[in-house]
Write an enzyme that holds these catalytic residues in place. Structure first.
Site, PDB file in Angstrom:
ATOM      1  N   LYS A  89       0.655  -1.105   0.159  1.00  0.00           N
ATOM      2  CA  LYS A  89      -0.138  -0.082  -0.099  1.00  0.00           C
ATOM      3  C   LYS A  89       0.964   1.373  -0.023  1.00  0.00           C
ATOM      4  O   LYS A  89       1.594   1.179   0.945  1.00  0.00           O
ATOM      5  CB  LYS A  89      -0.945   0.029   1.165  1.00  0.00           C
ATOM      6  CG  LYS A  89      -1.992   0.868   1.176  1.00  0.00           C
ATOM      7  CD  LYS A  89      -2.911   0.493   2.293  1.00  0.00           C
ATOM      8  CE  LYS A  89      -4.317   1.271   2.528  1.00  0.00           C
ATOM      9  NZ  LYS A  89      -4.935   1.166   3.737  1.00  0.00           N
TER      10      LYS A  89
HETATM   11  O1  G3P Z   1      -9.363   2.274   4.418  1.00  0.00           O
HETATM   12  C1  G3P Z   1      -9.229   3.864   4.701  1.00  0.00           C
HETATM   13  C2  G3P Z   1      -9.551   3.844   6.144  1.00  0.00           C
HETATM   14  O2  G3P Z   1      -8.942   3.308   6.948  1.00  0.00           O
HETATM   15  C3  G3P Z   1      -9.953   5.355   6.287  1.00  0.00           C
HETATM   16  O3  G3P Z   1     -11.212   5.161   7.308  1.00  0.00           O
HETATM   17  O4  G3P Z   1     -12.993   5.786   8.644  1.00  0.00           O
HETATM   18  O5  G3P Z   1     -10.475   6.412   9.084  1.00  0.00           O
HETATM   19  O6  G3P Z   1     -11.892   7.476   7.138  1.00  0.00           O
HETATM   20  P1  G3P Z   1     -11.410   6.107   8.097  1.00  0.00           P
END
Ligand code: G3P
Length: 217
Positions: free
Chosen positions: A87
């Site tokens: 990633k």
């Molecule tokens: O996959 C991306 C993620 O980890 C971010 O998610 O909910 O922190 O915006 P969030």
């Protein structure tokens, strides 16, 4: 459409795997820290533990922000397990590293994508997955789902094979809307996937079937 869970919590990953519809896992440094996994060695071991639970792709994020550092880290991550996807952040060095890994047949996920232009670059670099963060766009009053639609259109216009991995999915309607828009993958909490199960008429109907069966027994 693939379902990934976005967590480094091994119990949640096991639960998701046991549900029988899991296709992979995404992680990031914040999710690792949330589980108290710190230090390079522990983080690498944790990636292997995740790979040993699930059958599909497991995204493991590089920390380096320069090309040489990304290549070094990415090669180390890819050598950990055949299910690891490297990633990379959507910065100049990340795009260059995505092209480098793509040429070597190593799968990548370009992350922190917030615009159609960034997604176009990721596809040009040969990324396996591109991760637009829809929830974080919604958080700043910008339509995250519209970005999925834009990327789908652009990729279909040119036949790019990069898979659209809708990330920062927060709830079940995000999952359904992403499915309608043709996202290849969603990643979110297990609750966003389990929410697909729910309908009151299912519960009422089942209760009635069981009650009627029991009348005759
Ligand atoms: O996959 C991306 C993620 O980890 C971010 O998610 O909910 O922190 O915006 P969030």
């Amino acid at each position: 459409m693939k379902f990934f869970v976005d967590t480094a919590n091994l119990d949640q990953i096991r639960d998701a795997q046991n549900l029988g519809v899991l296709d992979g896992v995404t992680t990031n440094p914040s999710l690792m820290a949330k589980e108290g996994i710190t230090g390079r060695e522990n983080i690498l071991k944790h990636y292997v533990a995740i790979c040993n639970i699930v059958d599909g792709d497991v995204s493991a994020e590089v920390i380096a922000t320069d090309f040489d550092g990304m290549v070094k880290e990415g090669e180390e991550l890819a050598s950990l397990h055949e299910q690891i996807i490297v990633k990379l952040p959507m910065i100049k060095a990340g795009v260059k590293a995505a092209k480098y890994f793509s040429d070597k047949g190593i799968k990548t996920n370009v992350t922190l994508v917030f615009s159609a232009g960034q997604a176009l670059l990721a596809a040009k670099a040969g990324a396996t997955y591109v991760s637009p963060f829809i929830g974080r766009l919604d958080d700043i009053s910008t339509d995250g789902l519209n970005l999925i639609a834009e990327i789908r259109l652009i990729y279909d216009n040119y036949g790019f094979e990069t898979q659209i991995l809708a990330a920062s999915v927060r709830h079940t309607m995000h999952v359904i809307d992403c499915a309608k828009l043709g996202a290849d993958v969603i990643t979110g909490p297990l609750s966003s996937i389990e929410g697909l199960l729910n309908h009151p008429l299912t519960d009422i109907g089942l209760a009635k079937f069981l009650a009627d069966y029991n009348k005759g027994n």
